[in-house]
Design a protein around this motif. Structure first.
Motif, PDB file in Angstrom:
ATOM      1  N   ALA A 182       0.796  -1.192   0.020  1.00  8.83           N
ATOM      2  CA  ALA A 182       0.045   0.057  -0.082  1.00  8.83           C
ATOM      3  C   ALA A 182       0.779   1.314   0.038  1.00  8.83           C
ATOM      4  O   ALA A 182       0.702   2.409  -0.740  1.00  8.83           O
ATOM      5  CB  ALA A 182      -0.907  -0.082   1.355  1.00  8.83           C
ATOM      6  N   LEU A 183       1.862   1.000   0.866  1.00 11.05           N
ATOM      7  CA  LEU A 183       2.862   2.350   0.761  1.00 11.05           C
ATOM      8  C   LEU A 183       3.637   2.674  -0.710  1.00 11.05           C
ATOM      9  O   LEU A 183       3.629   3.806  -1.075  1.00 11.05           O
ATOM     10  CB  LEU A 183       3.898   2.078   1.626  1.00 11.05           C
ATOM     11  CG  LEU A 183       3.676   2.262   3.246  1.00 11.05           C
ATOM     12  CD1 LEU A 183       4.857   1.574   4.000  1.00 11.05           C
ATOM     13  CD2 LEU A 183       3.285   3.606   3.653  1.00 11.05           C
ATOM     14  N   CYS A 187       0.255   5.150  -0.435  1.00 11.13           N
ATOM     15  CA  CYS A 187      -0.785   5.400   0.549  1.00 11.13           C
ATOM     16  C   CYS A 187       0.415   6.134   1.788  1.00 11.13           C
ATOM     17  O   CYS A 187       1.475   5.509   1.986  1.00 11.13           O
ATOM     18  CB  CYS A 187      -1.020   4.060   1.146  1.00 11.13           C
ATOM     19  SG  CYS A 187      -2.719   3.934   1.715  1.00 11.13           S
ATOM     20  N   ARG A 191      -2.730   6.217   6.897  1.00  8.35           N
ATOM     21  CA  ARG A 191      -3.780   5.861   6.127  1.00  8.35           C
ATOM     22  C   ARG A 191      -3.674   4.180   5.918  1.00  8.35           C
ATOM     23  O   ARG A 191      -4.584   3.617   5.824  1.00  8.35           O
ATOM     24  CB  ARG A 191      -3.609   6.442   4.585  1.00  8.35           C
ATOM     25  CG  ARG A 191      -5.189   6.567   4.185  1.00  8.35           C
ATOM     26  CD  ARG A 191      -5.018   7.259   2.766  1.00  8.35           C
ATOM     27  NE  ARG A 191      -6.301   6.543   2.120  1.00  8.35           N
ATOM     28  CZ  ARG A 191      -7.111   7.486   1.541  1.00  8.35           C
ATOM     29  NH1 ARG A 191      -7.143   8.692   1.911  1.00  8.35           N
ATOM     30  NH2 ARG A 191      -8.285   6.926   1.046  1.00  8.35           N
ATOM     31  N   ARG A 195      -6.706   2.287   6.998  1.00 12.59           N
ATOM     32  CA  ARG A 195      -7.332   1.550   6.004  1.00 12.59           C
ATOM     33  C   ARG A 195      -7.076   0.136   5.519  1.00 12.59           C
ATOM     34  O   ARG A 195      -7.640  -0.777   4.992  1.00 12.59           O
ATOM     35  CB  ARG A 195      -7.286   2.425   4.627  1.00 12.59           C
ATOM     36  CG  ARG A 195      -8.018   3.799   4.771  1.00 12.59           C
ATOM     37  CD  ARG A 195      -9.260   3.486   5.014  1.00 12.59           C
ATOM     38  NE  ARG A 195      -9.901   4.802   5.254  1.00 12.59           N
ATOM     39  CZ  ARG A 195     -10.196   5.825   4.510  1.00 12.59           C
ATOM     40  NH1 ARG A 195     -10.075   5.711   3.128  1.00 12.59           N
ATOM     41  NH2 ARG A 195     -10.849   6.921   4.953  1.00 12.59           N
ATOM     42  N   ILE A 196      -5.951  -0.140   5.909  1.00 18.05           N
ATOM     43  CA  ILE A 196      -5.382  -1.647   5.348  1.00 18.05           C
ATOM     44  C   ILE A 196      -5.127  -2.228   6.774  1.00 18.05           C
ATOM     45  O   ILE A 196      -5.776  -3.550   6.981  1.00 18.05           O
ATOM     46  CB  ILE A 196      -4.045  -1.599   4.638  1.00 18.05           C
ATOM     47  CG1 ILE A 196      -4.076  -0.643   3.670  1.00 18.05           C
ATOM     48  CG2 ILE A 196      -3.422  -3.021   4.587  1.00 18.05           C
ATOM     49  CD1 ILE A 196      -4.963  -1.449   2.465  1.00 18.05           C
ATOM     50  N   PRO A 199      -8.630  -2.637   9.372  1.00 19.99           N
ATOM     51  CA  PRO A 199      -9.634  -3.692   8.903  1.00 19.99           C
ATOM     52  C   PRO A 199      -9.265  -5.152   8.922  1.00 19.99           C
ATOM     53  O   PRO A 199      -9.930  -6.042   8.941  1.00 19.99           O
ATOM     54  CB  PRO A 199      -9.851  -2.821   7.363  1.00 19.99           C
ATOM     55  CG  PRO A 199      -9.504  -1.519   7.473  1.00 19.99           C
ATOM     56  CD  PRO A 199      -8.138  -1.623   8.493  1.00 19.99           C
ATOM     57  N   MET A 200      -7.966  -5.260   8.344  1.00 23.38           N
ATOM     58  CA  MET A 200      -7.360  -6.718   8.398  1.00 23.38           C
ATOM     59  C   MET A 200      -7.514  -7.251   9.814  1.00 23.38           C
ATOM     60  O   MET A 200      -7.408  -8.512   9.888  1.00 23.38           O
ATOM     61  CB  MET A 200      -6.190  -6.903   7.601  1.00 23.38           C
ATOM     62  CG  MET A 200      -6.344  -6.397   6.115  1.00 23.38           C
ATOM     63  SD  MET A 200      -4.717  -6.841   5.426  1.00 23.38           S
ATOM     64  CE  MET A 200      -5.070  -8.464   4.975  1.00 23.38           C
TER      65      MET A 200
ATOM     66  N   PHE B  87      -4.701  -7.444  -0.216  1.00 25.32           N
ATOM     67  CA  PHE B  87      -5.419  -6.878   0.865  1.00 25.32           C
ATOM     68  C   PHE B  87      -6.872  -7.838   1.254  1.00 25.32           C
ATOM     69  O   PHE B  87      -7.872  -7.780   0.443  1.00 25.32           O
ATOM     70  CB  PHE B  87      -5.916  -5.373   0.821  1.00 25.32           C
ATOM     71  CG  PHE B  87      -4.930  -4.548   0.283  1.00 25.32           C
ATOM     72  CD1 PHE B  87      -3.666  -4.589   0.968  1.00 25.32           C
ATOM     73  CD2 PHE B  87      -5.039  -3.684  -0.760  1.00 25.32           C
ATOM     74  CE1 PHE B  87      -2.586  -3.893   0.708  1.00 25.32           C
ATOM     75  CE2 PHE B  87      -3.883  -2.727  -1.095  1.00 25.32           C
ATOM     76  CZ  PHE B  87      -2.685  -2.960  -0.260  1.00 25.32           C
ATOM     77  N   HIS B  89      -9.177  -8.234   3.100  1.00 28.55           N
ATOM     78  CA  HIS B  89     -10.541  -7.488   3.401  1.00 28.55           C
ATOM     79  C   HIS B  89     -11.224  -6.896   2.158  1.00 28.55           C
ATOM     80  O   HIS B  89     -12.425  -6.151   2.439  1.00 28.55           O
ATOM     81  CB  HIS B  89     -10.369  -6.571   4.688  1.00 28.55           C
ATOM     82  CG  HIS B  89      -9.552  -5.548   4.425  1.00 28.55           C
ATOM     83  ND1 HIS B  89      -8.290  -5.451   3.959  1.00 28.55           N
ATOM     84  CD2 HIS B  89      -9.746  -4.058   4.318  1.00 28.55           C
ATOM     85  CE1 HIS B  89      -7.824  -4.238   3.984  1.00 28.55           C
ATOM     86  NE2 HIS B  89      -8.816  -3.638   4.048  1.00 28.55           N
ATOM     87  N   TYR B  98      -7.163  -0.357  -5.673  1.00 30.35           N
ATOM     88  CA  TYR B  98      -6.716   0.587  -4.627  1.00 30.35           C
ATOM     89  C   TYR B  98      -5.586   1.728  -4.899  1.00 30.35           C
ATOM     90  O   TYR B  98      -5.888   2.665  -4.411  1.00 30.35           O
ATOM     91  CB  TYR B  98      -5.947  -0.456  -3.673  1.00 30.35           C
ATOM     92  CG  TYR B  98      -5.538   0.256  -2.355  1.00 30.35           C
ATOM     93  CD1 TYR B  98      -6.591   0.241  -1.512  1.00 30.35           C
ATOM     94  CD2 TYR B  98      -4.495   0.756  -1.913  1.00 30.35           C
ATOM     95  CE1 TYR B  98      -6.569   0.690  -0.195  1.00 30.35           C
ATOM     96  CE2 TYR B  98      -4.173   1.317  -0.835  1.00 30.35           C
ATOM     97  CZ  TYR B  98      -5.175   1.472   0.004  1.00 30.35           C
ATOM     98  OH  TYR B  98      -4.967   2.042   1.222  1.00 30.35           O
ATOM     99  N   MET B 102      -5.871   5.713  -4.498  1.00 30.65           N
ATOM    100  CA  MET B 102      -4.737   6.569  -3.915  1.00 30.65           C
ATOM    101  C   MET B 102      -4.463   7.870  -4.736  1.00 30.65           C
ATOM    102  O   MET B 102      -3.915   8.991  -4.183  1.00 30.65           O
ATOM    103  CB  MET B 102      -3.503   5.832  -3.513  1.00 30.65           C
ATOM    104  CG  MET B 102      -3.690   4.762  -2.539  1.00 30.65           C
ATOM    105  SD  MET B 102      -4.323   5.429  -0.725  1.00 30.65           S
ATOM    106  CE  MET B 102      -5.969   4.989  -0.836  1.00 30.65           C
TER     107      MET B 102
END
Lengths: 286, 362
Positions: A182-183, A187, A191, A195-196, A199-200, B87, B89, B98, B102
């Protein structure tokens, strides 16, 4: 095939037997909650499994309504104790979860504060009584005795090690690549966390929160020492349900116990999905 | 422009040096494989390119831009991890979208791009499914799609096929190549699997113990290994390497193998090359695929110790320990175990290395 049917049968029988023993006290409490005073003060052969004349008198009594059978006058009603318990347990759980989760995440992801885990648990290394006397003195000094915030604060502090240690193991198990993925896509750290990661972590968060909540909810010692009148919690209040005339008011205690069992049960059912699923990450196969 | 230049790159973890003074130029639009055994520093190199690790010394350039201090989210690279990092979820679509979200793309655009990528990666039928229960093959497809959908100019893949099954691996080798043809990114592909490196890469950078050993096209690396390590590492089995010393008889030059009490004559080109080196201790190398069995004098003779028959190929083991030679034959070879086998490397396939430094003499 034949053999496995027999095996299954035996397995179910054993489960039923275990369940039977576990459920008898619960059943006894429920039954007693609906018995009139004559039945819960009975002895010997007069003692019955089911109430002979079911009544809501015990519930009416603890909520302060006059009942014919129970002539004892209550100093305080149970409503206030339930409020105190709910307020202090919920806020205490929130404090422990927010602080514990943040600390666990920080420690799990960054290479700082190696001594913090041990420092956090040292409160638990002493007998609770040895810790609670100084806390009582401090709380008196800070004017926190017999307040809902004072009780919430100490609940948050004493259950912090549990939320911290549980969440730390979960964070350690979560592969850092998921966050890096995500980074790399632009992101921000914060965040990624909200967001990651969170939730997980829904399952672990929910089950840790349940454990912490039950610990707070069932606390007796701390509430006994830090509350006097206004913010007495359910366990302490329950202990006070006795009178010089009738001795222990078992029916009233059973009724209150039944009420006290409701929040954890509801909480448990609400997060059942997470409790069963636990930590079945599908994201990673090492 | 999105070529990548690594300048004097060094990375230390405490006293351990993961990368030692590495210089590497990855050309724009090139598919470069970073190949090496585990712990050779290839993943660390990749992490530095992506920005997950900071170099201890040295610089990283993307085109004209120096990115050594740019955080990874701002470098505009795509990264695919060995363990997918999906991810779980989110649904397949949410995963694909995703990065687009972003970057603040409007919903319609996101949807269109995700659909397009899904059809390219054959994920259309499962777009709305939760990712939690999907197979590892599918998860890796999603992970590749999720990075590719951003159309990064630089695409980094860290052993993406190590965890998927063999059949799927060969499909993905083809598809990754297709993906690169389509988007023309600069691709850096970390792997310990030389088959992946050989089949997909334009050039291969071989690393060992934090040091870049050689960079070249797959055939260059295979045919002309820069040193003993590369010679042994590339090829399955690797190059045969026999330690010996140079002896001259008249104007002919031989490599004498003391332990075998045999010698073999060097071809003229190699003999000339040896004039540039001082030391007489050398390593004589030749590919197992380029061994000829013959009874004429001038070759070597070793006992046949083991025969591996693997369908299309047979691997003949000759001698043992330091004097072991492997020879690969198509289909079968008529050799009796324990018999003495005379052989010689095919003309022009001989390679010579300095014993002390391991460098090739050419």
């Amino acid at each position: 095939m034949q053999r496995s049917v027999i095996f299954e049968l035996i397995r179910y029988c054993l489960v039923l037997i275990a369940l039977f023993f576990a459920m008898i006290p619960v059943f006894w409490m429920i039954s007693m909650a609906f018995k009139p005073i004559a039945e819960w003060t009975a002895s010997g052969a007069d003692l019955t499994w089911w109430p002979k004349a079911p009544t809501l008198d015990n519930f009416r009594f603890i909520f302060g309504q006059n009942t014919n059978a129970l002539i004892v006058e209550l100093e305080r009603t149970a409503g206030r104790a339930i409020l105190a318990s709910l307020l202090s347990s919920v806020i205490g759980t929130l404090i422990a979860m927010v602080v514990g989760t943040s600390a666990a995440y920080g420690l799990s992801r960054y290479n700082y504060g190696k001594n913090l885990p041990l420092a956090l648990i040292q409160l638990r290394l002493f007998p609770p009584l040895a810790v609670m006397i100084p806390v009582m003195i401090m709380w008196t000094f800070l004017n926190l005795v017999d307040t809902w915030w004072g009780l919430s604060l100490i609940y948050g502090i004493v259950t912090l090690p549990f939320s911290f240690w549980l969440m730390k193991t979960y964070f350690d198990e979560m592969p850092k690549e998921i966050e890096e993925a995500a980074l790399v896509e632009g992101c921000s750290r914060f965040r990624v966390f909200t967001r990651i990661t969170l939730p997980m972590m829904a399952g672990p968060l929910a089950s840790s929160a349940l454990l912490v909540f039950i610990l707070n909810w069932s606390d007796y010692l701390i509430a006994l020492m830090l509350t006097t009148r206004e913010w007495v919690t359910i366990p302490v209040y329950m202990a006070s349900l006795s009178s010089s005339m009738t001795g222990q008011l078992y029916g009233a205690k059973a009724a209150l116990g039944l009420i006290a069992a409701i929040p954890p049960v509801i909480f448990g059912i609400a997060i059942q999905k997470h409790l069963v699923r636990g930590l079945t990450f599908g994201a990673l196969k090492q | 422009m999105s070529d990548i230049r690594l300048e004097n790159l060094t990375k230390r973890f405490g006293s351990f040096t993961a990368i030692e003074n590495m210089n590497l130029h990855i050309r724009d639009g090139e598919f470069l494989a970073l190949l090496g055994p585990s712990g050779c520093g290839k993943s660390t190199t990749m992490n530095i390119i992506a920005g997950m690790e900071k170099p201890t010394e040295g610089k990283v350039h993307f085109g004209d831009r120096e990115v050594s201090r740019v955080p990874m989210g701002k470098r505009g690279v795509g990264f695919v991890f060995q363990n997918y990092a999906i991810f779980t979820h989110m649904t397949v679509r949410q995963n694909l979208e995703y990065g687009l979200r972003m970057n603040g793309l409007p919903a319609e655009e996101r949807k269109r791009k995700a659909n397009e990528m899904a059809s390219f990666m054959e994920l259309t039928s499962m777009l709305e499914k939760p990712t939690a229960g999907l197979s590892v093959n599918i998860l890796q497809r999603i992970a590749i799609g999720r990075s590719a959908v951003l159309e990064p100019a630089i695409f980094l893949l860290d052993e993406p096929l190590s965890n998927v099954d063999a059949a799927f691996r060969s499909v993905m080798r083809y598809e990754l190549k297709q993906l690169q043809r389509r988007f023309k990114q600069t691709m850096v592909y970390v792997t310990h699997d030389q088959l992946e490196a050989m089949t997909m890469a334009d050039r291969i950078a071989v690393m060992d113990q934090g040091v870049l050993q050689q960079i070249g096209t797959p055939l260059e690396v295979y045919n002309n290994p820069a040193n003993v390590f590369v010679a042994n590492f590339i090829g399955a089995p690797g190059m045969n390497l026999l330690e010996g010393s140079l002896v001259s008889e008249g104007d002919r030059l031989f490599v004498n193998f003391a332990e075998l009490q045999q010698k073999i004559e060097l071809p003229e080109s190699l003999a000339t090359a040896t004039q540039a080196v001082k030391s007489r201790d050398v390593v004589f190398g030749f590919r197992p695929e380029e061994v000829e069995l013959d009874t004429q004098p001038g070759g070597l003779t070793l006992p046949a110790t083991f025969l591996e028959r693997i369908g299309a190929r047979t691997i003949l083991h000759l001698g043992k320990d330091v004097c072991e030679v492997k020879a690969v034959f198509e289909n079968d070879v008529e050799v009796m175990l324990d018999s003495q086998v005379a052989f010689r490397p095919a003309m022009g396939s001989e390679r010579l290395f300095e014993a002390a430094s391991g460098k090739r003499i050419s």
